[in-house]
Design a protein around this motif. Structure first.
Motif, PDB file in Angstrom:
ATOM      1  N   LYS A  46       0.846  -1.204   0.000  1.00 20.74           N
ATOM      2  CA  LYS A  46       0.000   0.000   0.000  1.00 20.74           C
ATOM      3  C   LYS A  46       0.875   1.246   0.000  1.00 20.74           C
ATOM      4  CE  LYS A  46      -4.128  -1.947   2.063  1.00 20.74           C
ATOM      5  NZ  LYS A  46      -5.044  -1.944   3.221  1.00 20.74           N
ATOM      6  N   GLU A  47       1.943   1.208   0.785  1.00 23.04           N
ATOM      7  CA  GLU A  47       2.875   2.342   0.821  1.00 23.04           C
ATOM      8  C   GLU A  47       3.553   2.512  -0.536  1.00 23.04           C
ATOM      9  OE1 GLU A  47       4.887   5.637   2.245  1.00 23.04           O
ATOM     10  OE2 GLU A  47       3.196   4.571   3.122  1.00 23.04           O
ATOM     11  N   ARG A  49       2.361   1.690  -3.463  1.00 21.86           N
ATOM     12  CA  ARG A  49       1.375   2.249  -4.396  1.00 21.86           C
ATOM     13  C   ARG A  49       1.257   3.758  -4.200  1.00 21.86           C
ATOM     14  NH1 ARG A  49      -4.194   3.197  -5.083  1.00 21.86           N
ATOM     15  NH2 ARG A  49      -4.859   2.623  -7.170  1.00 21.86           N
ATOM     16  N   LYS A  50       1.217   4.185  -2.956  1.00 20.52           N
ATOM     17  CA  LYS A  50       1.105   5.608  -2.649  1.00 20.52           C
ATOM     18  C   LYS A  50       2.324   6.383  -3.167  1.00 20.52           C
ATOM     19  CE  LYS A  50       1.346   8.208   1.502  1.00 20.52           C
ATOM     20  NZ  LYS A  50       1.206   8.205   2.953  1.00 20.52           N
ATOM     21  N   VAL A  51       3.506   5.876  -2.884  1.00 28.40           N
ATOM     22  CA  VAL A  51       4.738   6.536  -3.317  1.00 28.40           C
ATOM     23  C   VAL A  51       4.853   6.519  -4.840  1.00 28.40           C
ATOM     24  CG1 VAL A  51       7.269   6.377  -3.259  1.00 28.40           C
ATOM     25  CG2 VAL A  51       5.950   6.094  -1.161  1.00 28.40           C
ATOM     26  N   SER A  52       4.501   5.414  -5.441  1.00 23.59           N
ATOM     27  CA  SER A  52       4.568   5.296  -6.891  1.00 23.59           C
ATOM     28  C   SER A  52       3.642   6.303  -7.580  1.00 23.59           C
ATOM     29  CB  SER A  52       4.210   3.863  -7.296  1.00 23.59           C
ATOM     30  OG  SER A  52       4.228   3.731  -8.692  1.00 23.59           O
ATOM     31  N   LEU A  53       2.435   6.438  -7.056  1.00 20.08           N
ATOM     32  CA  LEU A  53       1.507   7.423  -7.631  1.00 20.08           C
ATOM     33  C   LEU A  53       2.032   8.835  -7.474  1.00 20.08           C
ATOM     34  CD1 LEU A  53      -1.934   5.946  -6.515  1.00 20.08           C
ATOM     35  CD2 LEU A  53      -1.087   6.204  -8.856  1.00 20.08           C
ATOM     36  N   GLU A  54       2.629   9.127  -6.328  1.00 24.43           N
ATOM     37  CA  GLU A  54       3.216  10.455  -6.108  1.00 24.43           C
ATOM     38  C   GLU A  54       4.315  10.742  -7.139  1.00 24.43           C
ATOM     39  OE1 GLU A  54       2.778  12.989  -3.692  1.00 24.43           O
ATOM     40  OE2 GLU A  54       0.866  11.983  -3.251  1.00 24.43           O
TER      41      GLU A  54
END
Length: 58
Positions: A46-47, A49-54
């Motif tokens: 989940k982390e 995914r969040k960093v990748s989207l950023e």
């Protein structure tokens, strides 16, 4: 990001080893450790995914 990927690799390796022990040798303690590692992997993914989207927004 690099440290996150390293953490994911380490957690997956822990999961892989313990899941194999549970499956091959019916080691119940390894099953508990594998389930714990799977929860950690879920959190790390989940982390990621969040960093990748950023990063893709930049």
């Amino acid at each position: 990001m690099e440290s996150l990927i390293k953490s994911i690799h380490e957690a997956f390796e822990t999961f892989r080893v313990d899941a194999a022990l549970q499956h091959e040798k019916n080691n119940k303690a390894a099953g508990i450790r594998a389930r714990k590692a799977s929860l950690e992997l879920e959190k790390l993914m989940k982390e990621f995914r969040k960093v990748s989207l950023e990063q893709s927004k930049n």
